[in-house]
Design an enzyme around this catalytic site. Structure first.
Site, PDB file in Angstrom:
ATOM      1  N   SER A  47       0.840  -1.208   0.000  1.00 52.18           N
ATOM      2  CA  SER A  47       0.000   0.000   0.000  1.00 52.18           C
ATOM      3  C   SER A  47       0.872   1.253   0.000  1.00 52.18           C
ATOM      4  CB  SER A  47      -0.935  -0.001   1.216  1.00 52.18           C
ATOM      5  OG  SER A  47      -0.201  -0.220   2.410  1.00 52.18           O
ATOM      6  N   LYS A 115       4.643 -11.216   3.533  1.00 48.08           N
ATOM      7  CA  LYS A 115       3.200 -11.434   3.315  1.00 48.08           C
ATOM      8  C   LYS A 115       2.988 -11.550   1.815  1.00 48.08           C
ATOM      9  CE  LYS A 115      -0.079  -8.096   3.647  1.00 48.08           C
ATOM     10  NZ  LYS A 115      -0.621  -8.121   2.267  1.00 48.08           N
ATOM     11  N   GLU A 184      -9.197  -9.329   4.439  1.00 48.68           N
ATOM     12  CA  GLU A 184      -9.508  -7.931   4.091  1.00 48.68           C
ATOM     13  C   GLU A 184     -10.892  -7.821   3.470  1.00 48.68           C
ATOM     14  OE1 GLU A 184      -6.449  -5.758   2.024  1.00 48.68           O
ATOM     15  OE2 GLU A 184      -7.788  -4.064   1.645  1.00 48.68           O
TER      16      GLU A 184
HETATM   17  O1  KIV Z   1      -0.455  -3.387   1.706  1.00 46.65           O
HETATM   18  C1  KIV Z   1      -1.098  -3.292   2.768  1.00 46.65           C
HETATM   19  O2  KIV Z   1      -1.021  -2.287   3.484  1.00 46.65           O
HETATM   20  C2  KIV Z   1      -1.935  -4.418   3.166  1.00 46.65           C
HETATM   21  C3  KIV Z   1      -2.812  -4.223   4.359  1.00 46.65           C
HETATM   22  C4  KIV Z   1      -3.908  -3.306   4.050  1.00 46.65           C
HETATM   23  C5  KIV Z   1      -3.276  -5.495   4.914  1.00 46.65           C
HETATM   24  O3  KIV Z   1      -1.911  -5.425   2.537  1.00 46.65           O
END
Ligand code: KIV
Length: 282
Positions: A47, A115, A184
């Site tokens: 993000s 992640k 999400e």
């Molecule tokens: O990229 C991000 O910030 C995310 C979160 C919103 C979980 O994947």
């Protein structure tokens, strides 16, 4: 409070029913504030493409972008676990490249885990990464890297087939070895069901109160951005207005020769400046 948070903490917290607190951060200053405030884990999310780099999606974010921001965040953290997002297409081309990219997140970036987004289709890569000793966090529901496939930022898993698919994906990811799972933008009842059934902790963002933990984008929580925030965001401050106000006051004080005042200025002996003036350098 000062011991570094690890995947063991995540497991233990779920067992004890103790909610896990997470936030995103992308630079040294915010990471420092987040860590000092006692947040358990920081996600350097892709993000950052939206909130730090001004893109309209996460698709353009590169591995080098991720490493740059991770390094800054890790320099600001003592206790929180730092998790780095694998960006778009960095874990799809081959196992070799996926392991290399995840390795960079840990070795160069300094994170303790990665992640990645996706369900059953990413199970082989999750297995390859965990076999290489890299802790992996999963991400289901609204997965922004698939935004063109999903057709927009909307709630996922509302209908029976989609909810079933989410449950199968969650189960497959758990079996493949993810240590936690971000959910999400899915209905709270579905998130509650998944949280009850899974042995790994769920981290919700727009997934109701019953997840094992919660995450928000720090810019949303602080009210730093213009425009309408998603329904699941709660703004705990309105810093955008405060920042604009502070900058406008600075601008006015500069224009009116109020800043810098005597408190922000340095002095010297008057005889010294008088001598300099007398020598007529100019
Ligand atoms: O990229 C991000 O910030 C995310 C979160 C919103 C979980 O994947």
């Amino acid at each position: 409070m000062n011991k570094q948070v690890t995947t063991t903490y995540f497991r233990q917290a779920k067992k004890e029913g103790k909610p896990i607190t997470m936030l995103t951060a992308y630079d040294y200053a915010m990471a420092r504030l987040t860590d000092v405030a006692g947040i358990d884990a920081i996600l350097v999310g892709d993000s950052l493409g939206n909130v730090m780099l001004g893109y309209d999606s996460t698709i353009p974010v590169t591995m080098d972008d991720m490493i740059h921001h991770l390094k800054a965040v890790c320099r600001g953290v003592n206790r929180a676990m730092v998790i780095g997002d694998l960006p778009f297409l960095s874990y799809h081309c081959s196992f070799e490249q996926s392991i290399k990219n995840a390795g960079r997140i840990l070795q160069e970036g300094g994170a303790q885990a990665v992640k990645l987004e996706g369900g059953q289709e990413v199970v082989p890569v999750v297995q390859a990464l965990t076999a290489a000793g890299i802790p992996v966090m999963g991400h289901l529901g609204l997965t922004p890297q698939s935004i063109y496939q999903l057709g927009g930022y909307k709630v996922q898993g509302k209908e029976e087939a989609a909810a079933k698919k989410l449950a199968c994906d969650a189960q497959a990811l758990q079996k493949a070895g993810v240590f936690a799972l971000v959910l999400e933008c899915i209905p709270a009842m579905l998130a509650r069901y998944l949280t009850e059934k899974l042995t790994i902790p769920t981290i919700g963002i727009g997934a109701g109160v019953d997840c094992d933990g919660q995450i928000l984008v720090i810019h949303d929580l602080l009210g730093l951005l213009e425009g309408q925030a998603p329904k699941f965001v709660k703004q705990y401050a309105k810093l955008r207005e405060e920042v604009i106000q502070a900058i406008q006051t600075y601008r006015a004080e500069v224009q009116n020769r109020i800043f810098p005042g005597p408190e922000q200025s340095y002095t010297m002996a008057k005889e010294v400046i008088d001598k300099i003036k007398a020598e007529e350098f100019f």
